[in-house]
Design a protein around this motif. Structure first.
Motif: not given
Length: 463
Positions: A56-58, A64-66, A126-128, A369-377
């Motif tokens: 959950v934390i990660y 946020v960082d995506n 993060a690096f991925d 794409l990084s904003a879409f990554g929010f859903f991947a998170r």
């Protein structure tokens, strides 16, 4: 204008060279996600409740960082392009963190083990994210027409599946039999080093050959808050993102739990996951050409909806498997549905990116794409909660404290939860419309159109 024979812009990156990058980006993160539960929870004894909290934390940190990483990529101006510098920096960092992730000292216990797991899990993700935000942003830029884009996407998904055959199907054999044993960790570290070297070489080869469109880099640099506000006000960002997350979370559960499903639900050595995962991946690879042809005939949206339904049926069948043979039969159906999602999901997202570029006159694919990554998170949050639920409902807390209903626990984790998610996705997809394919000129930077009723994008409705 694109070259239909190669799916690439003349004088720029051939489709195969762009696509092979997916092989390199997939190997490290697939090994991490596919083996982290077995390595940390079942072998090292990390409590599932601690695992759930870390996930959950990660996921929150990564959400946020995506967008920040994507925004920095969009604003990058260098003679090497916007994306390549990030790819060349992110690749060695991800490889180093992956090796450290699977090199936890045997003496670590309790809080020390949790801290090691948390630090390197967060760094790896993060690096991925840095790699995939930049790699994914190249697809709509290099291949503006959907037919060419479908070819390039089909090729890269094929390379991803090849990577998955190696990093998922072969990994249990390498870690538990070739380089280590069922109860040791040495095999994981050796395998991680080998995969890391291969991944680094492939990503560097792809990045050095990428030829970005220089016109995209001459535009005014987008502003973070204004761009984010524009994205979150876009209804398609939420509808497509949440629906795609149903598929992404389902597959994240499968990839993280299949080895323990084989061990506990089927009662077989972990090495047998090679056969189950191998068949699923090979069926998915073989199906890409078929699904790509369906996209060409019926469109990405119609095909996306069908793939959701097939994938849900596969999870239902997998729940009733009683041995390796029946699990493989059900896995073939899962592979067929997964192949369809691979062939279509990125095309649906790319349509949304096209519409954003046409509407706003800015190419900010990295941020979008990084904003879409929010859903991947959400994957990390849901998989963490799902694993924690096994302790609540079935008594599975770790390999040291597995409870008495472990077989049923991992049937629920690998089949019931993914089935519920993909059914929800299939239903939601029926109500989604996406923008029509833009003309080739829409891929070039244009001035923002005037606001007003005429500014509404055309959409592709149900067929």
């Amino acid at each position: 204008m694109t070259d239909s024979g190669t799916g690439s812009i003349p004088g720029r990156t051939p489709a195969w060279r762009y696509a092979i990058g997916m092989f390199g980006t997939s190997i490290p993160i697939s090994m991490i996600k596919g083996s982290m539960i077995l390595y940390y929870v079942d072998i090292l004894g990390l409590d599932v409740r601690a695992y759930g909290v870390v996930m959950v934390i990660y996921a929150v940190i990564d959400a946020v960082d995506n967008p920040l990483l994507g925004h920095l990529s969009d604003r990058t101006r260098s003679r090497f392009g916007r994306r390549r510098p990030w790819l060349l920096v992110g690749a060695p960092m991800l490889v180093a963190c992956m090796i450290a992730f699977f090199s936890a000292p045997a003496s670590l216990r309790g809080a020390g083990l949790v801290l090691w797991f948390a630090v390197f899990a967060i760094l790896c993700e993060a690096f991925d994210s840095m790699l995939n935000a930049n790699y994914g942003a190249l697809l709509p830029e290099l291949y503006p027409k959907e037919r060419d884009r479908a070819v390039a996407n089909g090729l890269r998904q094929g390379f991803q599946l090849l990577a998955l055959v190696i990093s998922l199907a072969v990994t249990p054999l390498l870690t538990t039999e070739v380089f280590g044993t069922e109860e040791s960790t040495e095999g994981f570290r050796t395998t991680a080093v080998i995969y890391g070297v291969v991944a680094l070489a492939v990503i560097v080869f792809m990045a050095l050959g990428a030829r970005e469109n220089p016109r995209y880099s001459t535009r005014e640099q987008p502003l973070l808050l204004r761009s984010l506000w524009s994205i979150v006000r876009n209804p398609m960002f939420w509808t497509v993102g949440l629906t795609g997350a149903c598929y992404g979370i389902a597959m994240a559960l499968v990839l993280s739990g299949v080895q323990l499903y084989v061990r506990y639900s089927l009662g077989l050595p972990v090495g047998n996951a090679l056969f189950l995962q191998g068949v699923v991946i090979l069926v998915s690879a073989g199906g890409l050409a078929v699904w790509t042809r369906v996209v060409a005939r019926r469109g990405a949206l119609w095909t996306w909806r069908l793939a959701f339904a097939v994938l849900a049926a596969g999870f239902a069948a997998l729940f009733f498997a009683t041995g390796l043979v029946t699990a493989i039969a059900a896995g073939m159906l899962v592979g067929a549905g997964w192949s369809g999602m691979l062939a279509t999901n990125d095309l649906i997202v790319a349509r949304v990116l096209d519409a954003d570029a046409t509407r706003n006159g800015e190419h900010r694919e990295g941020l979008f794409l990084s904003a879409f990554g929010f859903f991947a998170r959400l994957n990390g949050i849901v998989t963490g909660l799902a694993l924690t639920s096994l302790g609540v409902f079935f008594g599975y807390n770790s390999g040291d404290d597995p409870g008495t209903s472990t077989g049923l626990a991992f049937r629920v984790y690998l089949c019931v939860y993914p089935f519920a998610l993909t059914v929800a996705g299939a239903v939601a997809a029926r109500f989604i419309s996406v923008p029509i394919e833009p003309p080739p000129t829409a891929a070039e930077p244009v001035e923002p159109p005037p606001a007003g009723p005429a500014d509404e994008s055309a959409v592709e409705g149900p067929r």
